[in-house]
Design a protein around this motif. Structure first.
Motif, short mmCIF file in Angstrom:
data_model
loop_
_atom_site.label_atom_id
_atom_site.label_comp_id
_atom_site.label_asym_id
_atom_site.label_seq_id
_atom_site.Cartn_x
_atom_site.Cartn_y
_atom_site.Cartn_z
N LEU A 167 0.71 -1.43 -0.23
CA LEU A 167 -0.16 -0.24 -0.26
C LEU A 167 0.51 1.15 -0.10
CD1 LEU A 167 -2.72 -1.04 2.98
CD2 LEU A 167 -3.12 -0.83 0.03
N ARG A 168 1.96 1.12 1.09
CA ARG A 168 2.91 2.50 0.84
C ARG A 168 4.05 2.76 -0.72
NH1 ARG A 168 5.81 1.40 6.56
NH2 ARG A 168 4.53 2.57 7.55
N GLU A 169 4.22 1.16 -1.23
CA GLU A 169 4.71 1.48 -2.61
C GLU A 169 3.13 2.44 -3.45
OE1 GLU A 169 7.18 1.26 -5.95
OE2 GLU A 169 7.15 1.43 -3.61
N THR A 170 2.18 1.60 -3.50
CA THR A 170 0.85 2.83 -4.65
C THR A 170 0.76 3.81 -4.07
OG1 THR A 170 -0.64 0.07 -4.72
CG2 THR A 170 -1.66 1.55 -4.78
N MET A 171 0.94 4.51 -2.42
CA MET A 171 0.73 5.69 -2.00
C MET A 171 1.64 6.50 -3.06
SD MET A 171 -2.32 6.19 -1.48
CE MET A 171 -2.19 7.65 -0.34
N ARG A 172 3.25 6.27 -3.36
CA ARG A 172 3.86 6.66 -3.13
C ARG A 172 4.46 6.90 -4.81
NH1 ARG A 172 8.38 6.13 -6.59
NH2 ARG A 172 8.19 3.58 -6.09
N LEU A 173 3.35 5.70 -6.09
CA LEU A 173 3.36 5.41 -7.00
C LEU A 173 1.99 6.79 -7.54
CD1 LEU A 173 3.18 2.51 -8.45
CD2 LEU A 173 4.79 4.55 -8.67
N LEU A 174 0.82 7.14 -6.74
CA LEU A 174 0.16 7.36 -7.21
C LEU A 174 0.61 9.01 -6.68
CD1 LEU A 174 -2.65 5.65 -5.17
CD2 LEU A 174 -2.57 6.85 -8.07
N GLU A 175 1.17 9.17 -5.74
CA GLU A 175 1.29 11.05 -4.83
C GLU A 175 2.93 11.59 -6.43
OE1 GLU A 175 2.83 10.18 -1.41
OE2 GLU A 175 0.98 10.70 -0.52
N HIS A 176 3.24 10.62 -6.87
CA HIS A 176 4.63 10.39 -8.06
C HIS A 176 4.06 11.42 -8.92
CE1 HIS A 176 8.41 11.01 -10.20
NE2 HIS A 176 7.67 10.03 -11.07
N LYS A 177 4.07 13.14 -9.92
CA LYS A 177 3.94 14.14 -10.41
C LYS A 177 5.37 13.65 -11.30
CE LYS A 177 1.21 16.05 -7.54
NZ LYS A 177 1.02 15.84 -6.48
N PRO A 178 5.21 13.68 -12.31
CA PRO A 178 6.07 14.74 -13.10
C PRO A 178 6.41 15.69 -13.28
CG PRO A 178 4.28 13.56 -15.17
CD PRO A 178 3.90 13.87 -13.29
N GLU A 179 7.95 15.27 -13.89
CA GLU A 179 8.62 16.90 -13.76
C GLU A 179 8.40 17.85 -14.89
OE1 GLU A 179 12.85 17.35 -12.66
OE2 GLU A 179 12.74 15.48 -11.21
N VAL A 180 8.27 19.05 -14.44
CA VAL A 180 7.58 19.85 -15.41
C VAL A 180 8.62 20.53 -15.92
CG1 VAL A 180 6.25 21.89 -16.05
CG2 VAL A 180 5.61 19.95 -14.13
N ALA A 181 8.23 19.77 -17.60
CA ALA A 181 9.84 20.44 -17.84
C ALA A 181 10.05 21.91 -18.45
CB ALA A 181 9.98 20.69 -19.65
N PRO A 182 11.66 22.80 -17.88
CA PRO A 182 11.08 24.37 -18.03
C PRO A 182 10.68 25.41 -18.88
CG PRO A 182 13.76 23.72 -17.77
CD PRO A 182 12.15 22.22 -18.09
#
Length: 126
Positions: A85-100
């Motif tokens: 569940l912690r791994e799933t939450m970590r993946l859900l919270e991951h936001k791709p980096e915005v390109a400059p």
């Protein structure tokens, strides 16, 4: 009680009469002294054995361990579920980096002509 504590009966009668030891009446109307009262006044009786809180070495702890195995297995499964569940939450919270942001090119200094459909289609072909 007198025999248990190695006292004479008259000594106990005197202690009750003077109020050092309290005695109650039983169902037959006879005076009786509770063991806890004797322990309070005279301490533990000599020769009495006290129970040890630790089990004797003859008792095997195996039955206790056998009873714990299902609980240990459930604990292992719950920990694994929490990890997933912690791994799933970590993946859900991951936001791709915005390109400059790309710097905008400076507009040509001269006036621009309005774009026509033909110029837009030709730009797509190129």
């Amino acid at each position: 009680m007198a025999n248990l504590y190695g006292l004479h009966r008259s000594t106990l009668h005197e202690a009750v009469a003077k109020g050092r030891v309290t005695a109650d009446l039983d169902g037959k109307g006879q005076k009786v002294i509770d063991l806890s009262e004797m322990i309070r006044v005279y301490g533990e009786p000599s020769g009495s054995t006290r129970h040890s809180p630790t089990p004797s070495p003859d008792i095997s702890p195996t039955p206790l361990l056998d009873a714990l195995h299902p609980l240990l297995e459930e604990l292992r499964l719950l920990r694994e579920e929490v990890r997933e569940l912690r791994e799933t939450m970590r993946l859900l919270e991951h936001k791709p980096e915005v390109a400059p942001a790309q710097p905008k090119t400076a507009a040509p200094s001269g006036p621009q002509e309005p774009a026509t459909w033909a110029s837009l289609f030709s730009a797509l072909d190129e």
